[in-house]
Design a protein around this motif. Structure first.
Motif, PDB file in Angstrom:
ATOM      1  N   SER A  43      16.830  48.426 -30.597  1.00  0.00           N
ATOM      2  CA  SER A  43      16.024  49.633 -30.772  1.00  0.00           C
ATOM      3  C   SER A  43      16.640  50.797 -29.993  1.00  0.00           C
ATOM      4  N   ASP A  44      17.424  50.482 -28.970  1.00  0.00           N
ATOM      5  CA  ASP A  44      18.094  51.513 -28.174  1.00  0.00           C
ATOM      6  C   ASP A  44      19.504  51.030 -27.855  1.00  0.00           C
ATOM      7  N   LEU A  45      20.456  51.369 -28.702  1.00  0.00           N
ATOM      8  CA  LEU A  45      21.833  50.895 -28.571  1.00  0.00           C
ATOM      9  C   LEU A  45      22.473  51.339 -27.262  1.00  0.00           C
ATOM     10  N   VAL A  46      22.204  52.550 -26.816  1.00  0.00           N
ATOM     11  CA  VAL A  46      22.806  53.057 -25.582  1.00  0.00           C
ATOM     12  C   VAL A  46      22.381  52.195 -24.395  1.00  0.00           C
ATOM     13  N   SER A  47      21.096  51.870 -24.314  1.00  0.00           N
ATOM     14  CA  SER A  47      20.611  51.026 -23.212  1.00  0.00           C
ATOM     15  C   SER A  47      21.212  49.629 -23.288  1.00  0.00           C
ATOM     16  N   ALA A  48      21.320  49.083 -24.495  1.00  0.00           N
ATOM     17  CA  ALA A  48      21.899  47.751 -24.660  1.00  0.00           C
ATOM     18  C   ALA A  48      23.353  47.740 -24.201  1.00  0.00           C
ATOM     19  N   LEU A  49      24.108  48.743 -24.576  1.00  0.00           N
ATOM     20  CA  LEU A  49      25.508  48.815 -24.163  1.00  0.00           C
ATOM     21  C   LEU A  49      25.638  49.048 -22.659  1.00  0.00           C
ATOM     22  N   PHE A  50      24.717  49.820 -22.078  1.00  0.00           N
ATOM     23  CA  PHE A  50      24.737  50.048 -20.634  1.00  0.00           C
ATOM     24  C   PHE A  50      24.498  48.742 -19.874  1.00  0.00           C
ATOM     25  N   VAL A  51      23.523  47.964 -20.304  1.00  0.00           N
ATOM     26  CA  VAL A  51      23.232  46.692 -19.637  1.00  0.00           C
ATOM     27  C   VAL A  51      24.420  45.741 -19.774  1.00  0.00           C
ATOM     28  N   THR A  52      25.021  45.708 -20.955  1.00  0.00           N
ATOM     29  CA  THR A  52      26.188  44.856 -21.165  1.00  0.00           C
ATOM     30  C   THR A  52      27.341  45.297 -20.274  1.00  0.00           C
ATOM     31  N   GLY A  53      27.594  46.586 -20.211  1.00  0.00           N
ATOM     32  CA  GLY A  53      28.658  47.102 -19.356  1.00  0.00           C
ATOM     33  C   GLY A  53      28.400  46.821 -17.884  1.00  0.00           C
ATOM     34  N   PHE A  54      27.143  46.899 -17.479  1.00  0.00           N
ATOM     35  CA  PHE A  54      26.772  46.597 -16.097  1.00  0.00           C
ATOM     36  C   PHE A  54      27.077  45.135 -15.769  1.00  0.00           C
ATOM     37  N   ALA A  55      26.791  44.233 -16.705  1.00  0.00           N
ATOM     38  CA  ALA A  55      27.071  42.809 -16.490  1.00  0.00           C
ATOM     39  C   ALA A  55      28.573  42.551 -16.411  1.00  0.00           C
ATOM     40  N   VAL A  56      29.337  43.182 -17.295  1.00  0.00           N
ATOM     41  CA  VAL A  56      30.796  43.026 -17.266  1.00  0.00           C
ATOM     42  C   VAL A  56      31.346  43.540 -15.939  1.00  0.00           C
ATOM     43  N   ALA A  57      30.900  44.708 -15.519  1.00  0.00           N
ATOM     44  CA  ALA A  57      31.366  45.285 -14.255  1.00  0.00           C
ATOM     45  C   ALA A  57      30.958  44.410 -13.068  1.00  0.00           C
ATOM     46  N   GLY A  58      29.739  43.873 -13.102  1.00  0.00           N
ATOM     47  CA  GLY A  58      29.282  43.006 -12.018  1.00  0.00           C
ATOM     48  C   GLY A  58      30.135  41.760 -11.882  1.00  0.00           C
ATOM     49  N   ALA A  59      30.464  41.148 -13.013  1.00  0.00           N
ATOM     50  CA  ALA A  59      31.318  39.955 -12.983  1.00  0.00           C
ATOM     51  C   ALA A  59      32.694  40.294 -12.425  1.00  0.00           C
ATOM     52  N   ALA A  60      33.236  41.431 -12.846  1.00  0.00           N
ATOM     53  CA  ALA A  60      34.559  41.833 -12.370  1.00  0.00           C
ATOM     54  C   ALA A  60      34.543  42.120 -10.870  1.00  0.00           C
ATOM     55  N   VAL A  61      33.523  42.805 -10.407  1.00  0.00           N
ATOM     56  CA  VAL A  61      33.434  43.134  -8.978  1.00  0.00           C
ATOM     57  C   VAL A  61      33.298  41.858  -8.141  1.00  0.00           C
ATOM     58  N   LEU A  62      32.468  40.929  -8.576  1.00  0.00           N
ATOM     59  CA  LEU A  62      32.316  39.672  -7.836  1.00  0.00           C
ATOM     60  C   LEU A  62      33.647  38.918  -7.770  1.00  0.00           C
ATOM     61  N   TRP A  63      34.370  38.888  -8.886  1.00  0.00           N
ATOM     62  CA  TRP A  63      35.657  38.181  -8.900  1.00  0.00           C
ATOM     63  C   TRP A  63      36.671  38.869  -7.986  1.00  0.00           C
ATOM     64  N   VAL A  64      36.732  40.182  -8.031  1.00  0.00           N
ATOM     65  CA  VAL A  64      37.669  40.928  -7.185  1.00  0.00           C
ATOM     66  C   VAL A  64      37.337  40.728  -5.707  1.00  0.00           C
ATOM     67  N   LEU A  65      36.052  40.758  -5.361  1.00  0.00           N
ATOM     68  CA  LEU A  65      35.665  40.543  -3.967  1.00  0.00           C
ATOM     69  C   LEU A  65      36.014  39.130  -3.510  1.00  0.00           C
ATOM     70  N   ALA A  66      35.791  38.140  -4.361  1.00  0.00           N
ATOM     71  CA  ALA A  66      36.137  36.760  -4.010  1.00  0.00           C
ATOM     72  C   ALA A  66      37.640  36.632  -3.788  1.00  0.00           C
ATOM     73  N   THR A  67      38.423  37.253  -4.645  1.00  0.00           N
ATOM     74  CA  THR A  67      39.883  37.195  -4.501  1.00  0.00           C
ATOM     75  C   THR A  67      40.327  37.905  -3.228  1.00  0.00           C
ATOM     76  N   ALA A  68      39.729  39.045  -2.938  1.00  0.00           N
ATOM     77  CA  ALA A  68      40.086  39.765  -1.710  1.00  0.00           C
ATOM     78  C   ALA A  68      39.733  38.946  -0.475  1.00  0.00           C
ATOM     79  N   LEU A  69      38.587  38.299  -0.496  1.00  0.00           N
ATOM     80  CA  LEU A  69      38.211  37.457   0.645  1.00  0.00           C
ATOM     81  C   LEU A  69      39.144  36.253   0.765  1.00  0.00           C
TER      82      LEU A  69
END
Length: 129
Positions: A43-69
């Motif tokens: 019903s709201d494509l922009v919100s759906a894409l934002f939530v999806t992008g947030f999840a992708v970014a969250g996974a990437a940030v967690l992986w990068v932080l784990a690698t840095a540690l």
């Protein structure tokens, strides 16, 4: 000078593994969201894409932080702790909403990873303090 990340102290190694596990879990959620975006009627494509992008970014940030540690980068500890502390209110509101089976492990995970990251051996390995 290169530091061998295979000789991490136990608590830091566990924190890295748990952060990578979180990254995989959030990544799987992102895959599900992408699938939902492609196959569902939003019903709201922009919100759906934002939530999806947030999840992708969250996974990437967690992986990068784990690698840095894993490479003993002290600057990754504070952001990792902040992300773990964010699990506490999320878990609390999941419990309040009737999802205690999911909220409780999230709270425990956040507290455990924070404890591992501030443990004396992790602090020494990262050269903090």
């Amino acid at each position: 000078m290169t530091i061998d990340s295979d000789n991490l102290p136990g608590p830091l190694r566990w924190a890295v593994w748990l952060l990578r596990g979180e990254a995989v879990g959030v990544g799987l959620l992102a895959v599900f969201l992408v699938w939902s975006d492609l196959t569902g009627t939003a019903s709201d494509l922009v919100s759906a894409l934002f939530v999806t992008g947030f999840a992708v970014a969250g996974a990437a940030v967690l992986w990068v932080l784990a690698t840095a540690l894993a490479h003993r980068r002290a600057g990754a500890r504070a952001p990792a702790i902040v992300l773990q502390l964010m699990l506490l209110p999320v878990g609390y509101y999941m419990i309040q909403g009737g999802l205690g089976w999911l909220g409780t492990p999230l709270i425990v995970l956040g507290v455990v990873v924070c404890g591992l990251l501030v443990s004396p051996s992790s602090t020494r390995a990262l050269g903090v303090g």
